[in-house]
Design a protein around this motif. Structure first.
Motif, PDB file in Angstrom:
ATOM      1  N   ARG A 118      18.441  -6.281  10.951  1.00 41.74           N
ATOM      2  CA  ARG A 118      18.789  -7.103   9.953  1.00 41.74           C
ATOM      3  C   ARG A 118      18.173  -8.053   9.043  1.00 41.74           C
ATOM      4  O   ARG A 118      18.078  -8.686   8.903  1.00 41.74           O
ATOM      5  N   GLY A 119      17.388  -6.737   8.480  1.00 38.44           N
ATOM      6  CA  GLY A 119      16.852  -6.488   7.240  1.00 38.44           C
ATOM      7  C   GLY A 119      17.473  -5.668   6.059  1.00 38.44           C
ATOM      8  O   GLY A 119      18.694  -5.507   5.862  1.00 38.44           O
ATOM      9  N   HIS A 120      16.582  -5.090   5.683  1.00 39.87           N
ATOM     10  CA  HIS A 120      17.014  -4.280   4.004  1.00 39.87           C
ATOM     11  C   HIS A 120      18.116  -2.878   5.411  1.00 39.87           C
ATOM     12  O   HIS A 120      16.740  -2.488   5.906  1.00 39.87           O
ATOM     13  N   VAL A 121      18.791  -2.306   4.396  1.00 37.35           N
ATOM     14  CA  VAL A 121      19.742  -1.356   4.997  1.00 37.35           C
ATOM     15  C   VAL A 121      19.756  -0.335   4.015  1.00 37.35           C
ATOM     16  O   VAL A 121      19.326   0.756   4.322  1.00 37.35           O
ATOM     17  N   ASP A 122      20.198  -0.436   2.796  1.00 37.99           N
ATOM     18  CA  ASP A 122      20.444   0.411   2.216  1.00 37.99           C
ATOM     19  C   ASP A 122      20.711  -0.643   0.443  1.00 37.99           C
ATOM     20  O   ASP A 122      21.260  -1.445   0.585  1.00 37.99           O
ATOM     21  N   GLN A 123      19.696   0.613  -0.652  1.00 39.64           N
ATOM     22  CA  GLN A 123      20.246   0.082  -1.780  1.00 39.64           C
ATOM     23  C   GLN A 123      22.143  -0.324  -2.285  1.00 39.64           C
ATOM     24  O   GLN A 123      22.345  -0.999  -3.198  1.00 39.64           O
ATOM     25  N   GLY A 124      22.320   0.698  -1.553  1.00 35.79           N
ATOM     26  CA  GLY A 124      24.269   1.619  -2.517  1.00 35.79           C
ATOM     27  C   GLY A 124      24.066   1.991  -3.420  1.00 35.79           C
ATOM     28  O   GLY A 124      24.591   3.300  -2.978  1.00 35.79           O
ATOM     29  N   LEU A 125      23.203   2.504  -4.166  1.00 34.81           N
ATOM     30  CA  LEU A 125      22.377   2.966  -5.529  1.00 34.81           C
ATOM     31  C   LEU A 125      21.870   4.100  -4.659  1.00 34.81           C
ATOM     32  O   LEU A 125      21.777   5.478  -5.092  1.00 34.81           O
ATOM     33  N   GLY A 126      20.964   3.742  -3.358  1.00 35.75           N
ATOM     34  CA  GLY A 126      20.065   4.920  -3.700  1.00 35.75           C
ATOM     35  C   GLY A 126      19.456   3.883  -1.964  1.00 35.75           C
ATOM     36  O   GLY A 126      20.307   2.990  -1.545  1.00 35.75           O
ATOM     37  N   LYS A 127      17.852   4.358  -1.697  1.00 37.73           N
ATOM     38  CA  LYS A 127      17.558   3.981  -0.582  1.00 37.73           C
ATOM     39  C   LYS A 127      16.993   2.522  -0.704  1.00 37.73           C
ATOM     40  O   LYS A 127      17.272   1.160   0.061  1.00 37.73           O
ATOM     41  N   GLY A 128      16.430   2.035  -1.889  1.00 35.68           N
ATOM     42  CA  GLY A 128      15.823   1.839  -1.743  1.00 35.68           C
ATOM     43  C   GLY A 128      14.769   1.100  -3.206  1.00 35.68           C
ATOM     44  O   GLY A 128      15.490   2.296  -3.676  1.00 35.68           O
ATOM     45  N   VAL A 129      14.029   0.870  -4.020  1.00 29.46           N
ATOM     46  CA  VAL A 129      12.981   0.727  -4.693  1.00 29.46           C
ATOM     47  C   VAL A 129      11.561   0.931  -4.746  1.00 29.46           C
ATOM     48  O   VAL A 129      11.328   0.166  -3.745  1.00 29.46           O
ATOM     49  N   PRO A 131       1.035  -0.978   0.290  1.00 32.22           N
ATOM     50  CA  PRO A 131       0.107   0.354   0.299  1.00 32.22           C
ATOM     51  C   PRO A 131       0.542   1.082   0.025  1.00 32.22           C
ATOM     52  O   PRO A 131       0.710   2.523  -0.271  1.00 32.22           O
ATOM     53  N   VAL A 132       1.733   1.115   0.246  1.00 33.26           N
ATOM     54  CA  VAL A 132       3.052   2.248  -0.109  1.00 33.26           C
ATOM     55  C   VAL A 132       4.242   1.678  -0.642  1.00 33.26           C
ATOM     56  O   VAL A 132       4.497   1.185  -1.145  1.00 33.26           O
ATOM     57  N   ALA A 133       3.791   3.688  -1.488  1.00 32.74           N
ATOM     58  CA  ALA A 133       4.679   3.482  -2.678  1.00 32.74           C
ATOM     59  C   ALA A 133       6.276   3.998  -1.978  1.00 32.74           C
ATOM     60  O   ALA A 133       7.298   3.192  -2.676  1.00 32.74           O
ATOM     61  N   TRP A 134       6.551   4.530  -1.132  1.00 35.07           N
ATOM     62  CA  TRP A 134       8.015   5.442  -0.347  1.00 35.07           C
ATOM     63  C   TRP A 134       7.299   5.856   0.594  1.00 35.07           C
ATOM     64  O   TRP A 134       6.547   6.404   1.127  1.00 35.07           O
ATOM     65  N   ASP A 135       8.496   5.667   1.698  1.00 31.17           N
ATOM     66  CA  ASP A 135       8.378   5.829   3.024  1.00 31.17           C
ATOM     67  C   ASP A 135       9.572   6.237   3.095  1.00 31.17           C
ATOM     68  O   ASP A 135      10.709   5.782   4.000  1.00 31.17           O
ATOM     69  N   THR A 136       9.738   7.570   3.732  1.00 28.77           N
ATOM     70  CA  THR A 136      11.235   8.273   4.074  1.00 28.77           C
ATOM     71  C   THR A 136      11.882   8.555   5.709  1.00 28.77           C
ATOM     72  O   THR A 136      12.579   8.039   6.048  1.00 28.77           O
TER      73      THR A 136
END
Length: 645
Positions: free
Chosen positions: A225-236, A65-70
């Motif tokens: 313990r999960g997703h932290v960063d995409q390296g190129l950006g925060k995520g998709v 339901p959430v496209a993006w959340d800072t």
């Protein structure tokens, strides 16, 4: 130490991982405060509301339901926890700086509002936009931020730097298609953009999409313990992805264009980070856009989701060409990810090291290839030279040296490593059964793997237990021990995608492959942008060849009634061929339908039988052959197994 799993069954870092993090930290260069200064310079404002709602009601994304959340990365603060590589933690902090920023007067960026950045240039009448993000939702929100804090002006032109979806998919969040079709808003892209954008996202779209869930950790929680960063950006982000075709192609380096009073000089860089890509220079402002060829990380020569292998040598040469063309006068540069650089000396130093990085990856790999080394050997042998290792932006936060050197090998020599045993190996399950039998059975193998795990040899545990899981996927001890090994490898990884791949593998070993009835098809906007040849090439990929053999050889015609286009279709030896503008001499049938019907059939998964029954398509001749052929088109499910057979 005592190992306590959390409520999701995830372990903390082991003593071996903690020691690995400490040892790795001791090799890192001194912290460079200029990166924080670059990432925060020119800050104007950020969104007060952290969440952007997902308005997509179709496809796999509809369950999110959430496209993006800072707010999702608010936990990235303070010192690195034991479960995160300290270098990745530093990068995650920098990538987490979000909002609207001024690059130079009249040039602004919205960063960390999506996986990519979007740039707004104040033109004579409105905003010229560079790279309108991935989804309509994030693009619309970025434009609202500009309207609220700068000027509420219309978008007057759009420029795509390259053919990856995170740089064009949100276009209709900023403009109306009708304005493009009316000639009011030009869409500028490098030559070959449309073909590259469609080809990469259609032919292998299902497999790439599934692998992308691993590369980007799309099902992982965002925490230590999960997703932290995409390296190129925060995520998709998730949401509505669209395709608005270019109206102006950039065909050669040196081509100039003025958009809403803003003067551009273009440099084509095909087969670099993308098949169709370009840099451009703003001579009136001494500002250079480097697309995605220079970012705050080592990039991918071959992305883990899958793609055509990129040309590391050409990549380096394009950066060199940009240095030659603009280096004497450039005063600032920016890209489609990460943060800008200011001052000629800083820009030249940054570009020089990025140039050297891709050249070094290429040349060192090929030197070792010609000394007789295999890709896995080279990946384990090479380390960055001090001058590049000491530059944080050359670290492997997104691409890695390990998989990039294997990509260079693949580009020149393909999959085969030269050893005869690699010619005809058993497939994974059959191979696993034989390995396990040689090792004394699954229980004996798991017991030995446990000893290796206790010794901290997680790479070996991950590798050897693949055989156990594929030989006996119901063996819980094998699954959980391999998951535990993946987890520790993920914690140790400097690269965001490596971390996510390992942790996604661990999650699916523990909980099983996600059972969601999602089918991957081209989005309608992509289907509309495909040529007839591309449409029927895609359908040929979906065709069950064995079933087509039984159906027999025949030819038919498809007429697109509203465009007067015709394609001949031939089925032969289980394959399907399309010939635009060529009509077979003895077709068994002729199908007639407007282009919108064909687009809907491809994108929405409808059947030709239903279209015939509804009267939106007609068939002259043997309709049963047409229906039977269409019924042989396979649907590609999103969530096929990866870590289990």
């Amino acid at each position: 130490m005592s190992i306590e799993r959390d409520e999701q069954g995830r372990n903390p870092a082991t003593d071996h991982t903690i020691a690995s993090q400490q040892a790795f930290a001791s090799t890192l260069p001194p912290d460079d405060p200029r990166d924080t200064e670059r990432a925060t310079r020119g800050f104007i404002a950020s969104r007060e509301q952290t969440e952007i709602a997902n308005e997509n009601t179709t496809g796999a994304a509809q369950w999110m339901p959430v496209a993006w959340d800072t707010a999702r990365w608010a936990f990235v603060d303070g010192d690195a926890p034991d479960s995160v590589n300290p270098s990745l933690w530093r990068q995650a902090k920098l990538n987490g700086v979000h909002g609207l920023f001024e690059i130079i007067p009249g040039f602004y960026q919205v960063r960390s509002h999506d996986t990519s950045c979007t740039t707004f240039i104040r033109g004579t009448e409105g905003w010229v936009v560079i790279d309108p993000l991935t989804t309509i939702e994030t693009a619309k929100s970025a434009l609202e931020l500009v309207h609220e804090h700068l000027e509420n002006l219309p978008v007057t032109a759009v420029v795509y730097t390259h053919s990856h979806v995170d740089h064009f998919g949100g276009c209709l969040g900023m403009i109306d298609r009708a304005d493009v079709e009316a000639g009011k808003i030009p869409i500028v892209a490098p030559e070959g953009f449309l073909h590259a954008a469609v080809a990469e996202n259609v032919a292998a779209g299902a497999a790439m999409g599934r692998r992308a869930t691993y590369q980007y950790g799309m099902l992982l929680p965002w925490d230590e313990r999960g997703h932290v960063d995409q390296g190129l950006g925060k995520g998709v982000p998730v949401g509505q992805i669209t395709m608005v075709a270019p109206t102006i192609d950039i065909t050669h380096t040196g081509q100039e264009l003025t958009l809403d009073g803003v003067r551009f000089e273009f440099q084509l860089t095909p087969d670099s980070e993308a098949p169709a890509e370009m840099h451009f220079y703003f001579p009136d402002h001494k500002l250079l856009c480097l697309a995605e060829n220079c970012t705050g990380t080592m990039h991918n020569v071959l992305t883990l989701r899958g793609a055509v292998v990129r040309d590391a040598l050409a990549w380096s040469r394009y950066i060199e060409e940009a240095l030659d063309k603009y280096g004497d006068e450039v005063e600032a540069c920016f890209a489609s990810h990460s943060w800008p650089h200011w001052g000629r000396d800083d820009v030249i130093d940054y570009m020089t090291k990025q140039r050297d990085l891709y050249r070094w990856i290429h040349d060192e790999t090929m030197r070792l290839v010609n000394l007789g080394h295999t890709p896995d050997e080279i990946a384990d042998m090479l380390e960055l030279p001090p001058g590049l290792w000491n530059e944080w932006s050359c670290h492997g936060y997104y691409g890695t040296l390990s998989h990039n050197v294997r990509a260079v090998y693949q580009r020149y020599l393909g999959f085969y490593d030269g050893h005869p045993s690699s010619l005809h190996p058993y497939p994974p399950v059959e191979s696993a059964e034989r390995y396990v039998e040689f090792m004394g059975g699954v229980d004996a193998l798991v017991a030995k793997a446990q000893q290796s795990y206790d010794a901290g040899d997680y790479r070996w545990v991950a590798q050897v237990l693949r055989h156990a899981v594929f030989a006996d996927p119901a063996h819980e001890a094998a699954r959980h021990l391999q998951a535990d090994a993946f987890e520790q490898l993920g914690y140790q990884a400097e690269a965001g995608p490596w971390r996510d791949v390992y942790l996604m593998g661990a999650m699916e070993l523990r909980t099983g492959t996600l059972d969601v009835p999602a089918v991957v098809r081209p989005i309608l906007e992509n289907a509309k942008g495909m040529t007839l040849h591309q449409i029927f090439d895609y359908l040929a990929i979906r065709l069950d060849g064995s079933g087509a053999v039984e159906l027999g050889d025949f030819e038919l015609v498809w007429e697109v009634t509203d465009t007067a286009d015709t394609i001949g279709i031939g089925v032969s030896n289980g394959t399907m061929h399309g010939w635009v503008g060529r009509v077979p001499e003895a077709p068994v049938a002729t199908v007639r339908a407007p282009r919108s019907v064909l687009d809907d059939l491809v994108a929405e998964g409808g059947s030709i039988a239903e279209a015939i029954a509804a009267g939106t398509a007609t068939v002259e001749g043997d309709a049963t052959k047409v229906v039977a052929l269409w019924d042989l088109m396979a649907d590609f499910k999103m969530f096929f197994p990866i870590v289990e057979p």
